[in-house]
Enzyme design. Structure first.
Site, PDB file in Angstrom:
ATOM      1  N   ASP A   1       0.847  -1.197   0.000  1.00 59.43           N
ATOM      2  CA  ASP A   1       0.000   0.000   0.000  1.00 59.43           C
ATOM      3  C   ASP A   1       0.885   1.251   0.000  1.00 59.43           C
ATOM      4  OD1 ASP A   1       0.875  -0.110   2.624  1.00 59.43           O
ATOM      5  OD2 ASP A   1      -1.097   0.266   3.515  1.00 59.43           O
ATOM      6  N   SER A   2       2.208   1.031   0.049  1.00 58.37           N
ATOM      7  CA  SER A   2       3.154   2.134  -0.171  1.00 58.37           C
ATOM      8  C   SER A   2       2.971   2.725  -1.568  1.00 58.37           C
ATOM      9  CB  SER A   2       4.597   1.644   0.003  1.00 58.37           C
ATOM     10  OG  SER A   2       4.824   0.474  -0.757  1.00 58.37           O
TER      11      SER A   2
ATOM     12  N   GLU B   1      -1.289  -5.423   8.164  1.00 58.30           N
ATOM     13  CA  GLU B   1      -0.634  -4.704   9.257  1.00 58.30           C
ATOM     14  C   GLU B   1      -1.320  -5.192  10.533  1.00 58.30           C
ATOM     15  OE1 GLU B   1       0.029  -0.530   8.761  1.00 58.30           O
ATOM     16  OE2 GLU B   1       0.914  -0.834   6.778  1.00 58.30           O
TER      17      GLU B   1
ATOM     18  N   GLU C   1       9.043  -4.123  10.985  1.00 59.65           N
ATOM     19  CA  GLU C   1       9.457  -2.815  10.427  1.00 59.65           C
ATOM     20  C   GLU C   1       9.919  -1.864  11.529  1.00 59.65           C
ATOM     21  OE1 GLU C   1       6.808  -1.101   7.522  1.00 59.65           O
ATOM     22  OE2 GLU C   1       7.921   0.806   7.503  1.00 59.65           O
TER      23      GLU C   1
HETATM   24  O1  KIV Z   1       3.521  -1.088   1.809  1.00 60.99           O
HETATM   25  C1  KIV Z   1       4.702  -1.489   1.852  1.00 60.99           C
HETATM   26  O2  KIV Z   1       5.500  -1.274   0.943  1.00 60.99           O
HETATM   27  C2  KIV Z   1       5.105  -2.248   3.028  1.00 60.99           C
HETATM   28  C3  KIV Z   1       6.557  -2.626   3.153  1.00 60.99           C
HETATM   29  C4  KIV Z   1       7.368  -1.443   3.435  1.00 60.99           C
HETATM   30  C5  KIV Z   1       6.768  -3.700   4.146  1.00 60.99           C
HETATM   31  O3  KIV Z   1       4.300  -2.550   3.858  1.00 60.99           O
END
Ligand code: KIV
Length: 269
Positions: free
Chosen positions: A42-43, A113, A179
């Site tokens: 979701d990044s 998460e 993380e």
């Molecule tokens: O959304 C993401 O890219 C992540 C990673 C940084 C683990 O959750």
């Protein structure tokens, strides 16, 4: 096809590599370079879609990106990162949102998460055949509570992470992302669990590492302190695009080799 069992077998023997990708072309390149797990994170919200954080990302946006990544890969394990509030609010909606990623888009697993609220859901999804990757420590969907700082720096919080890690393993999670937690905590969680840990800002004692694609290739305009830039794609794009603009403006492009003429269309005007 890489399965969650293949990854579990790697833990302790060889480092697991995981990287985000959000489209078919990038996913193909990432897979060809040898990455084991492709996370459709979701990044995408802040890395690609121009949002401040990951909170606005929708299930449809992740689904569309998961479909593209799955089409662009053959072997890598594709993990769909479930967006904020797409799970944990309503049980059956959580299951259908997660199930959609496998059933309609070609993901092999989902990432949640995690916290106390995801233990039961992890069990339910696992029972239904939806492999779950848990995620503890800094969970960016909780940015409004925690900010982006290192988590679990006191004994109480560190103990809670260890307990939650064990609870998610018992519930069936096949791997755990840790993380931005102290490296010595990540080392102990890795020691305590049978499932692989994948670290990001969590030191070198995890069973694998994950980073965000745009940070790794040098496309992001800013990156977290624990990321490492292995290329300068931003610089490459800037050079290529300004060369293109200059070539068009100067009349150098297109050249004769870029266009054909047709005999019968002369003298129309
Ligand atoms: O959304 C993401 O890219 C992540 C990673 C940084 C683990 O959750």
């Amino acid at each position: 096809m890489t399965t969650v069992r293949d990854l579990q077998a790697m833990a302790g023997d060889e480092q697991i590599t995981m990287l985000t990708a959000y489209d078919a072309v990038t996913a193909g390149l990432v897979e060809a370079a040898g990455v084991d797990i492709i996370l459709v994170g979701d990044s995408v919200g802040n890395a690609v879609l121009g949002h401040e954080d990951t909170l606005p990302v929708t299930v449809d946006e992740i689904a569309s990106r998961v479909g593209a990544v799955a089409r662009g890969t053959e072997d890598a394990l594709v993990v769909a990162d479930m967006p904020f509030l797409s799970f944990g609010v309503d049980g059956s909606k959580s299951v259908s949102n997660c199930g959609r990623m496998l059933k309609e888009e070609g993901a092999n697993a989902v990432k949640l998460e995690s916290g106390p609220h995801t233990v039961e859901l992890t069990q339910r999804l696992t029972d239904l055949g939806i492999p779950v990757m848990a995620h503890l420590g800094l969970t960016p969907q909780s940015v409004n509570q925690t900010g982006y700082t290192q988590q679990a720096t006191d004994r109480e919080e560190a103990t809670e992470i260890l307990e939650l890690a064990r609870a998610h393993e018992d519930a069936g999670a096949f791997a755990l992302v840790l993380e931005h937690v102290p490296a010595n905590l990540a080392a102990q969680v890795t020691e305590a669990l049978d499932i692989p840990t994948i670290g990001i800002g969590a030191g070198s004692d995890c069973d694998g590492q994950v980073l965000v694609f745009t940070d790794v290739v040098g496309l992001a305009d800013s990156s977290p302190p624990f990321a490492e830039q292995f290329g300068d794609v931003r610089g490459e794009i800037e050079t290529a695009v300004s060369d293109y603009v200059e070539a068009v403006e100067s009349g150098e492009f297109p050249g004769q080799q870029h266009a054909d003429t047709a005999e019968n269309v002369d003298d129309l005007y």
